[in-house]
Design a protein around this motif. Structure first.
Motif, PDB file in Angstrom:
ATOM      1  N   SER A  45       0.845  -1.210   0.000  1.00 19.60           N
ATOM      2  CA  SER A  45       0.000   0.000   0.000  1.00 19.60           C
ATOM      3  C   SER A  45       0.877   1.254   0.000  1.00 19.60           C
ATOM      4  N   HIS A  86       0.003 -10.572  -6.983  1.00 21.46           N
ATOM      5  CA  HIS A  86      -0.360 -11.961  -7.283  1.00 21.46           C
ATOM      6  C   HIS A  86       0.384 -12.499  -8.498  1.00 21.46           C
ATOM      7  N   LYS A 135       3.094 -13.246  -0.160  1.00 19.66           N
ATOM      8  CA  LYS A 135       2.275 -14.210  -0.890  1.00 19.66           C
ATOM      9  C   LYS A 135       3.193 -15.262  -1.526  1.00 19.66           C
TER      10      LYS A 135
HETATM   11  C1  LIG Z   1      -3.389  -6.757  -5.319  1.00 16.84           C
HETATM   12  C2  LIG Z   1      -3.020  -6.514  -3.899  1.00 16.84           C
HETATM   13  N1  LIG Z   1      -2.362  -5.383  -3.575  1.00 16.84           N
HETATM   14  C3  LIG Z   1      -2.011  -5.130  -2.287  1.00 16.84           C
HETATM   15  C4  LIG Z   1      -2.320  -6.015  -1.289  1.00 16.84           C
HETATM   16  C5  LIG Z   1      -1.968  -5.784   0.158  1.00 16.84           C
HETATM   17  O1  LIG Z   1      -1.233  -4.685   0.423  1.00 16.84           O
HETATM   18  P1  LIG Z   1      -0.572  -4.533   1.874  1.00 16.84           P
HETATM   19  O2  LIG Z   1       0.526  -5.542   1.983  1.00 16.84           O
HETATM   20  O3  LIG Z   1      -0.108  -3.139   1.901  1.00 16.84           O
HETATM   21  O4  LIG Z   1      -1.608  -4.836   2.896  1.00 16.84           O
HETATM   22  C6  LIG Z   1      -2.985  -7.192  -1.591  1.00 16.84           C
HETATM   23  C7  LIG Z   1      -3.317  -8.146  -0.507  1.00 16.84           C
HETATM   24  O5  LIG Z   1      -3.925  -9.135  -0.654  1.00 16.84           O
HETATM   25  C8  LIG Z   1      -3.349  -7.435  -2.924  1.00 16.84           C
HETATM   26  O6  LIG Z   1      -4.007  -8.558  -3.250  1.00 16.84           O
END
Ligand SMILES: Cc1ncc(COP(=O)(O)O)c(C=O)c1O
Length: 428
Positions: free
Chosen positions: A98, A204, A227
């Motif tokens: 984020s 992903h 992930k």
């Molecule tokens: C596409 C995508 N972006 C960002 C995030 C998560 O971001 P952060 O690690 O800042 O919580 C996820 C989490 O599942 C995600 O699927």
């Protein structure tokens, strides 16, 4: 119809099978959630113990130099670069996805404003089904910078929005719900032809499918460490900026470790050259050490064919799963595949939807599966989804067979109706 023996034979023939030894997985568990939280590498416990007890406990502050803690963001960044088609010195590990998205989106918007102060380009476009954090970050930035965020329902609408009003296209390459893959190379080329910058979220895709940022001539990219990179819960994220932009754009979180000379302790901020300016504050050393162990599990596949070989196995696994779902769950229970059937359009996950009248039972069905040791997850929406990630590093074909068998049992025995499976936890 294939039998379990056929699936066992596929495991015997699997050249990547030895890579599973790199992980600690509890006995009796079929882990289908590596798309959400990767499994724990066997090396992680010892490596983090070493960092805590030896490097911190004994080395104390000397370890910033002696154990090269200060180099962790760039060193792990270089390893991730090998997985996403970026060059050495182009990727940095820092903060969360984020936050990194906030940094690169700001940089992209600033660049558009600087290049065309009076232009009409004041639109950000993304997909309605993009992961919510991406949309929330874009909403906030649009407000701050005087842009408008427009959401499209499908990538089919892209050609219609690539015009002189659009500044930045913000896309996630593999959708978190359906697992659908966007064509990074083609979309980036179309966007550039319309004068539009593209920001890619690889959360992903990194470690899940082959990615080639440089071949696609992408602009900016971010991605998750916990992930498919197996970095552990809340692992630091990564960020890449095309070298053609890296020295031109600044990012707004101008912390001291992104400074060109942090230990000069000057009053004024002077960004470090290239990607290093995307570091803000002090790296989380223990988490980074864990992330490095995770990234190394993927690099261990390089002598065996690397991401291309992992991708092939991932597709073999998801194809096998879809075939079994069609054969054993579609007619009897009305279960539908909610991910693309075309392998080229599918990431390393398959989502299922229950028959319409059972849509409200999807959460409980996942809980009933978990009680049987088959760990997937649930994503609320229309329809509600049972989501299964297939990580080729540690998953075998017989496990795919067993997972489907368990789902047959859950549905046939209506196990999802048990009250213990209805209670929703804070995290789904
Ligand atoms: C596409 C995508 N972006 C960002 C995030 C998560 O971001 P952060 O690690 O800042 O919580 C996820 C989490 O599942 C995600 O699927």
């Amino acid at each position: 119809m294939k039998t379990r023996q056929d699936f066992e034979a596929l495991d015997t023939a699997d050249k990547l099978r030895a890579l599973k030894k790199q992980f600690v997985l509890p006995p009796g568990v079929i882990y289908l959630d590596g798309n959400s939280l990767g499994a724990m590498p066997a090396a992680t416990a010892e490596r983090t113990r070493q960092v805590v007890e030896d490097e911190w406990g004994v080395g104390l502050i000397r370890s910033w130099n002696d154990a090269n803690w200060i180099d962790l963001p760039a060193r792990i960044g270089d390893k991730i670069a090998r997985l996403v088609g970026a060059g050495k010195g182009e990727v940095i590990v820092a903060d969360s996805t984020s936050l990194n998205l906030y940094k690169v989106m700001s940089a992209a918007l600033e660049q558009v404003k600087a290049q065309s102060p009076d232009s009409q380009r004041r639109l950000i476009v993304s997909e309605r089904e993009n992961f919510p954090t991406d949309l929330y970050i874009a909403q906030s930035l649009a407000q701050q910078h005087g842009f408008t965020l427009k959401l499209i329902d499908s990538s089919d609408e892209l050609p219609a929005v690539l015009d002189e009003q659009l500044a930045v296209l913000m896309l996630t390459q593999v959708n978190y719900r359906s697992g659908r893959v966007l064509d990074m190379q083609a979309i980036t080329a179309q966007a550039h032809a319309a004068g539009v910058l593209v920001v890619w979220d690889l959360s992903h895709s990194a470690g899940a499918i082959p990615v080639d940022l440089l071949a696609a001539n992408a602009d900016f990219a971010v991605g998750c460490g916990y992930k498919y990179l197996n970095g552990g819960p809340g692992a630091p994220a990564f960020v890449w900026v095309n070298p053609r932009h890296a020295d031109k754009c600044s990012q707004p979180l101008s912390g001291w470790l992104g400074h060109s000379a942090p230990f000069a302790f000057t009053t004024d901020y002077q960004p470090a050259p290239g990607i290093k300016r995307y570091i803000c504050g002090t790296p989380s050393v223990i988490s980074m050490a864990a992330l490095e162990c995770g990234v190394d599990t993927l690099l261990a596949a390089e002598p065996l064919g690397g991401m291309a070989a992992l991708r092939q196995k991932s597709l073999d696994l998801t194809n096998a799963f879809i075939t079994l779902v069609d054969e054993r769950l579609a007619a009897e229970f009305g279960v539908r595949v909610a991910s693309p059937r075309d392998p080229a359009l599918r990431g390393s996950q398959v989502s299922l939807a229950l028959a319409e009248e059972m849509d409200g039972d999807a959460y409980a069905a996942v809980q009933a599966l978990i009680a049987r040791g088959v760990i997937g997850d649930y994503r609320a929406g229309k329809p509600n989804l049972l989501r299964f990630g297939f990580t080729p590093l540690y998953l075998g074909f017989a496990e795919v067979w067993d997972a489907v068998e368990h789902l047959v049992q859950v549905l046939r025995g209506k196990e999802y109706l048990q009250p213990r499976f209805q209670k929703q936890g804070a995290v789904t």
